[in-house]
Design a protein around this motif. Structure first.
Motif, short mmCIF file in Angstrom:
data_model
loop_
_atom_site.label_atom_id
_atom_site.label_comp_id
_atom_site.label_asym_id
_atom_site.label_seq_id
_atom_site.Cartn_x
_atom_site.Cartn_y
_atom_site.Cartn_z
N ASN A 35 22.37 -5.62 31.97
CA ASN A 35 21.05 -5.06 32.16
C ASN A 35 21.18 -3.55 32.19
N PRO A 36 20.65 -2.85 31.18
CA PRO A 36 20.79 -1.40 31.15
C PRO A 36 19.94 -0.68 32.21
N VAL A 37 18.96 -1.38 32.78
CA VAL A 37 18.11 -0.75 33.80
C VAL A 37 18.81 -0.74 35.16
N ASN A 38 19.32 -1.91 35.58
CA ASN A 38 20.00 -1.95 36.88
C ASN A 38 21.51 -1.77 36.77
N LYS A 39 21.99 -1.51 35.55
CA LYS A 39 23.40 -1.20 35.29
C LYS A 39 24.33 -2.30 35.80
N ARG A 40 23.99 -3.54 35.46
CA ARG A 40 24.76 -4.67 35.94
C ARG A 40 25.22 -5.53 34.77
N ILE A 41 26.49 -5.89 34.78
CA ILE A 41 27.04 -6.84 33.82
C ILE A 41 26.83 -8.23 34.40
N TYR A 42 26.21 -9.10 33.61
CA TYR A 42 25.99 -10.48 34.06
C TYR A 42 27.11 -11.40 33.61
N GLN A 43 27.51 -11.28 32.37
CA GLN A 43 28.56 -12.16 31.84
C GLN A 43 29.40 -11.35 30.86
N ILE A 44 30.69 -11.65 30.84
CA ILE A 44 31.58 -11.15 29.80
C ILE A 44 32.57 -12.28 29.52
N ALA A 45 32.76 -12.56 28.24
CA ALA A 45 33.64 -13.67 27.89
C ALA A 45 34.29 -13.41 26.53
N VAL A 46 35.51 -13.90 26.39
CA VAL A 46 36.24 -13.86 25.13
C VAL A 46 36.85 -15.24 24.93
N ALA A 47 36.73 -15.76 23.73
CA ALA A 47 37.29 -17.08 23.43
C ALA A 47 38.78 -17.09 23.76
N PRO A 48 39.27 -18.16 24.38
CA PRO A 48 40.66 -18.20 24.83
C PRO A 48 41.69 -17.82 23.77
N ARG A 49 41.52 -18.24 22.57
CA ARG A 49 42.55 -17.94 21.55
C ARG A 49 42.49 -16.50 21.05
N HIS A 50 41.46 -15.76 21.46
CA HIS A 50 41.34 -14.36 21.04
C HIS A 50 41.55 -13.38 22.19
N ARG A 51 42.01 -13.87 23.32
CA ARG A 51 42.24 -13.00 24.46
C ARG A 51 43.51 -12.17 24.27
N ARG A 52 43.56 -11.07 25.01
CA ARG A 52 44.71 -10.15 24.99
C ARG A 52 44.87 -9.47 23.64
N LYS A 53 43.73 -9.25 22.98
CA LYS A 53 43.71 -8.55 21.69
C LYS A 53 42.81 -7.32 21.74
N GLY A 54 42.33 -6.96 22.93
CA GLY A 54 41.49 -5.78 23.07
C GLY A 54 40.00 -6.02 22.90
N ILE A 55 39.59 -7.26 22.75
CA ILE A 55 38.18 -7.56 22.51
C ILE A 55 37.34 -7.25 23.76
N ALA A 56 37.78 -7.67 24.92
CA ALA A 56 37.03 -7.38 26.15
C ALA A 56 36.97 -5.87 26.38
N THR A 57 38.03 -5.17 26.07
CA THR A 57 38.04 -3.71 26.19
C THR A 57 36.98 -3.09 25.29
N GLN A 58 36.85 -3.59 24.09
CA GLN A 58 35.83 -3.08 23.18
C GLN A 58 34.42 -3.41 23.68
N LEU A 59 34.25 -4.59 24.27
CA LEU A 59 32.95 -4.96 24.82
C LEU A 59 32.57 -4.04 25.97
N LEU A 60 33.52 -3.78 26.87
CA LEU A 60 33.25 -2.88 27.98
C LEU A 60 32.96 -1.46 27.48
N ALA A 61 33.66 -1.04 26.43
CA ALA A 61 33.41 0.28 25.85
C ALA A 61 32.00 0.35 25.27
N ALA A 62 31.53 -0.73 24.68
CA ALA A 62 30.17 -0.77 24.11
C ALA A 62 29.13 -0.64 25.22
N VAL A 63 29.37 -1.29 26.36
CA VAL A 63 28.45 -1.16 27.49
C VAL A 63 28.48 0.28 28.00
N GLN A 64 29.67 0.84 28.15
CA GLN A 64 29.79 2.21 28.65
C GLN A 64 29.13 3.21 27.71
#
Length: 106
Positions: A35-64
């Motif tokens: 939610n960009p208004v209250n600045k809250r992340i509700y969910q973040i998920a990466v498919a198990p076989r794609h973890r540890r490849k920097g995807i969550a880092t990119q998602l967090l960067a997109a939010v930031q």
């Protein structure tokens, strides 16, 4: 980990958060709901076989990128989600409040 009731599908249908998806070819491999208004992340998920490849880092960067110079929160994170805890700490998020589950016995 299943999200808490505040971040469950039914709640997200009401809140209608912003969403960012991560794709490899046409396959959705990760997402973040926030939610960009209250600045809250509700969910973040990466498919198990794609973890540890920097995807969550990119998602967090997109939010930031959408919320520059803003303190972002994630509420009701399950304490058993050790990998998520480590990821968030790596990106400078800190645990400010612990919550305990309460149950009523009849």
């Amino acid at each position: 980990m299943a999200p808490s009731w505040q971040s469950a599908i039914e709640s997200m249908e009401v809140a209608q958060p912003a969403a960012v998806g991560a794709f490899i070819a046409a396959e959705l491999v990760g997402y973040v709901l926030f939610n960009p208004v209250n600045k809250r992340i509700y969910q973040i998920a990466v498919a198990p076989r794609h973890r540890r490849k920097g995807i969550a880092t990119q998602l967090l960067a997109a939010v930031q990128q959408q919320l520059p110079d803003t303190k972002v929160q994630l509420n009701n994170m399950d304490e058993a989600a050790e990998n998520l805890k480590l990821l968030l700490e790596k990106h400078g998020l800190t645990n400010d409040i612990n919550q305990f589950e309460m149950r009523k016995t009849f």
